[in-house]
Structure formats: C-alpha cells, structure tokens
Design an enzyme around this catalytic site. Structure first.
Site, short mmCIF file in Angstrom:
data_model
loop_
_atom_site.label_atom_id
_atom_site.label_comp_id
_atom_site.label_asym_id
_atom_site.label_seq_id
_atom_site.Cartn_x
_atom_site.Cartn_y
_atom_site.Cartn_z
N ASP A 60 8.14 7.61 4.38
CA ASP A 60 8.20 6.27 3.79
C ASP A 60 7.23 5.29 4.44
O ASP A 60 6.70 5.56 5.51
CB ASP A 60 9.60 5.67 4.00
CG ASP A 60 10.59 6.21 2.99
OD1 ASP A 60 10.17 6.87 2.04
OD2 ASP A 60 11.80 5.94 3.18
N TYR A 124 11.75 15.93 13.16
CA TYR A 124 11.58 14.47 13.27
C TYR A 124 12.11 13.98 14.61
O TYR A 124 13.07 14.54 15.15
CB TYR A 124 12.36 13.75 12.16
CG TYR A 124 11.69 13.78 10.81
CD1 TYR A 124 10.80 12.78 10.44
CD2 TYR A 124 11.95 14.80 9.90
CE1 TYR A 124 10.19 12.79 9.19
CE2 TYR A 124 11.34 14.82 8.64
CZ TYR A 124 10.46 13.82 8.30
OH TYR A 124 9.86 13.82 7.07
#
Lengths: 292, 292
Positions: A60, A124
């Site tokens: 994002d 992540y």
C-alpha cells in the site's frame, strides 16, 4: 526476424512514503506507484515491446520494501543479444536515480516463471517504537519508518502470547480489509512465523538514555490477505495496550468477519516493510541450464 | 512594567539534507537554515522581543544532528509567567511539525550561560558504508545518511593507526578549510577521542548477506575547526584506500598548511552527524537554585 523475449526476475527496494503503493496507477495523479517508475526506467532499454513489470507482492501507499520482486520480459531489436543481469541492474538503477527505488538483483528465468505465483513465501517486518508519550518524540531519522502507538510502553509478553494464536492455518476473515478481490479469494492462510523481538533504531545506540525502545514484529506466510499484516499488528498492539487480551485475538479469528475487527485499530503503513519474497533456488538458475 | 527575559538552553535534532546548514540565512533563498525554522516557530510564542537562537555548534549544508544545542531568551508580556520547559518543548515542536527538526529537551539557565562558550566539548559521528562497488548499491533508507567511498572495502586497521596521530593537542591547520573566521582563530585543537568502530545500518540485520558493512568514526574535542571532521575523515579514508599511509597523516599535521591537504579528499556532508554537545551538569540546574 524477431528474437524471443527474455524473462528476468528482479529484486528491488523502495521508500514507500513517496508512492501511492507499489502497483502502477494512472500517470496523471500527483503521486503514482513504484511500478510507474520501474516501467519508465525500463523504457530506456529501448525494447521492441513496452516492458511491463509483474509485481510479486502488493504494498500500500506508505509501505516500504527492503526487497520486493517482479518479473519482466525484454524483447530486443533483431540481432541484439539479451541483456546480462549486471547490465540490466546498472541501467535500471541509472534511470531510477532520483527516486528512492533501487534494483538489488536480477536473474534470467524461464518463460514459465512467474514472480507472483512462483513465490514460496513472503516475510514482512513491522517496526514499533515504544516510550514516546507524544508523536513529536519520534526521532527525525525515524519519521515515516515506524509506528509509535499512543500510551508509551506496551505489554510485550501479552503480545507474544496473542501472536501464538495467529500462527498456523486459519480463516483470517476478521484480519482482512475488503477490496475488489475479496469475493474471489479464500480467507484461509497459513502463518508460518509471528515473532516479536527487540530491535534498534537508526543510530539509536547513541541515545539509549532517552528510553526509546524499538521492537520488530516479523510475519511469514505463503501469501497474505489485503492489509492482513497491518490488522494483525494493530490487534497485537491493542493487546499490548491492555485494550484486548490475548484470548480476544483467538475470538476475533473464530468470528471470521472483517466487521468484528476493532475500529481504528489497524496499524499505519509507515511501520511496515516487505522484507523478502522467497523462491526455490532452482528457479533462479535458468542461465546455467544446458540449453542456454 | 516589563518582566526580565528568561534564558533557556534547548537541545534539538535535524535531518540536514533539507537545509543550507544550521545557521540562519536570508529568508529569500530556496533552501534556508535550521535556525530560520527554529526562530519562525518561536515567534508563535508571542514574545515581546523577537527570539534569537544562539546556536552552539555550526554544521554545514547536508550535515545532520542527533543533538545540537542553542540558547534563547524569552521576554513575555507584562504579568505573564515564564514558560516551563515542557510547554516550551511542546510549543516549538508543534510549530516545527512539518520539518524534520525536533526539540529534544529544554532547560532554564542563568542569563550568563552561553550555549556556545559554556560547552565543554562536542562529539561527532561519521558513518561509512563499505562494500558498495557503485553508489547505486547504497540502500534507499541510507541515502543522504552515510558515505560509501569508492573502492568498496577499506583497510580499517591502517585507518585506526592513522587516527592515533590525530589524538591529542596539535596545530590542525592542514585539516581546516578556509573561511572568514580563519584569520582570527587559533588552529590548535585537542582531539580527545578518535575511534573507528563497526556499526549497523537501518534494518541492516535483515540483509547481512549483501556484504555491506557500516562503520562509525567518532571524534570528540572542546571545539573543531571549520570542516575539520570532514577533512580528517577524508584523510583517514584515503589511508583505508591505500592512497596514503598512516605516517602521511602525521606529516600532514606537521606541515600546518591547509593547501597541503590532498585535493578532493574531504568527506561529503551526508555521513556527518553532530552527536552531542556536552555541558557541566550544574549549568543545567538554574531552576533549582535557592533564589528562584
């Protein structure tokens, strides 16, 4: 006679604050995607067919990547040999120069290789800063690169207990945001890793006396649902703040409904880093095959 | 009746890439100094007399500060009490918000205290990145925050030997750049510390396999000559590259002439950080004196 296209897998990093996300957007917007810059840079390679990057892992706006990946096909003019990897890295970086986007590595791969579908897993990292009583206490070198949740210190052992409930195979419906792909995607994912460990900040060994603590949450899975990491982090931080108990995390999983997620609890993009995309080593060895 | 001004010592940090240096410049330039922003923020405190920051330690364009310091006098309207330190920090940071400049701390000090002349010493850190064969290999999160000298790895033991010659009291004429103050300033300085140690980069524990090494050079002295740290670092890096020997550093000191410094050897500003300005603890205790 036109030579066949050559497929490459490239690894790249970026400072996400400057972009609308990794994916391409229409060029008339004030902030565009990382992919726009990658493809603009690639046009300088003078390909016969415009180069498209097939990004492995969507991120994002504001989310960073230590290492994301994509594949691309390059078809050169008749008689021109395929680029070697070093030259490709150098040329792309040269044309990306003013942007905080950098090609780390490139591999020739077979034409059946797919950056997204061949990936074995993604990892992540989420960076938390504890000990700030006000956002203005975030060191200037950490701006846009961490999240300092309100309230100062967090109860880390409770967060670690809660993270255990997320490990393994679950329906993560509560932990995804809705988007256009939701109706077509299974909400079942297998979380292979969910660690919470002390970390360090930029030059933070020089200001240890200030009581700021950096922590890292690390998640690995074959793939993640839309905003799953930020929602998992947000829920774990709520546990650390005492707003939820570890058992609430288990309950949220069992409810299987994104509307059950605590309002406004999703972690901001600034602390999130795609650390790596993992592939089978054998896939990255196309150039040493006997037929090449 | 006008109340007397109150003097404060403030500690502040900044990301130097955005500024022409720490010192105030004329406001009509496209890039101005950190001081311009500090004073603009301070005008929001509605003082009776415009607030001037007296900066303790000058830094050039592109040089960062983990912690610099300045004193300022605030004269408030009749009947208004002096700001307490917390309120001062909060207000200044509120008005500095969009800038990567942040007030870390504030102390009421006596009116004879002077941020520059009362300082006992300054400590600088210089960050080196080794292992890059090309500038494009600098991680995007380290841009503007280190120097990756050409040639990859450096001979660190040779640099450490060379640094020993700089320690102690010397005429550092060779290691200063000329400026308008040069004719009035003694070139003799006492270097109290010159360390070269391994360091780490931003999230660098996640990409150790890439062979990048971060190192820190640390220098402490009561004060430094104009660009002395960048020139010392540049000369030490030249030793690390094998262009100079440690003994050359000793010779350069003995020559006492800034024109003897190797051309283009000065280290760039991006790797330099003012780490701290040290004071006598007793100077920071003005508010607890019996007369207050």
């Amino acid at each position: 006679m036109v030579s066949p296209p050559t497929r490459y897998l490239v690894f790249f990093q970026y400072f996400g604050t400057r972009y609308s996300g990794v994916m391409e957007t229409s060029n008339d917007q004030s902030v565009v995607g990382v992919q726009n810059y990658l493809e603009k840079a690639a046009q300088n390679l003078k390909p016969v067919v415009p180069i498209k990057f097939c990004i492995s892992s969507r991120t994002d706006a504001g989310v960073h990547a230590l290492c994301n990946s994509a594949h691309l096909d390059i078809q050169r003019a008749p008689g021109k040999p395929a680029f070697n990897e070093k030259r490709l890295i150098y040329s792309l970086n040269y044309h990306l120069k003013p942007e905080p986007i950098r090609i780390l590595n490139a591999y020739r791969v077979t034409n059946s290789f797919h950056a997204r579908f061949s990936a074995l897993s993604r990892t992540y990292i989420y960076r938390l800063l504890m000990g700030c009583t006000h956002y203005s206490e975030i060191p200037v070198f950490e701006r846009d690169l961490c999240w300092a949740p309100a309230g100062g210190y967090l109860n880390v052992p409770a967060m670690q207990d809660a993270a255990q409930f997320l490990l393994g195979t679950h329906d993560f419906s509560t932990f995804r945001s809705l988007n256009s792909e939701t109706p077509f995607q299974s909400p079942v994912r297998t979380l292979l890793q969910a660690d919470i460990r002390p970390s360090s900040g930029f030059l933070s060994h020089h200001y240890e006396h200030r009581g700021l603590e950096f922590w890292e949450l690390k998640f690995r899975s074959r793939s993640f649902l839309y905003r799953q990491v930020r929602r998992m982090v947000g829920a774990l931080v709520a546990v650390g703040q005492g707003k939820l108990t570890p058992l609430h995390i288990k309950n949220l999983l069992e409810i299987k409904d994104s509307r059950a997620f605590p309002p406004n609890a999703m972690a901001p993009p600034s602390g999130l880093f795609l650390k790596s995309v993992e592939y089978d080593e054998a896939d990255l060895d196309a150039t040493v095959g006997p037929g090449e």
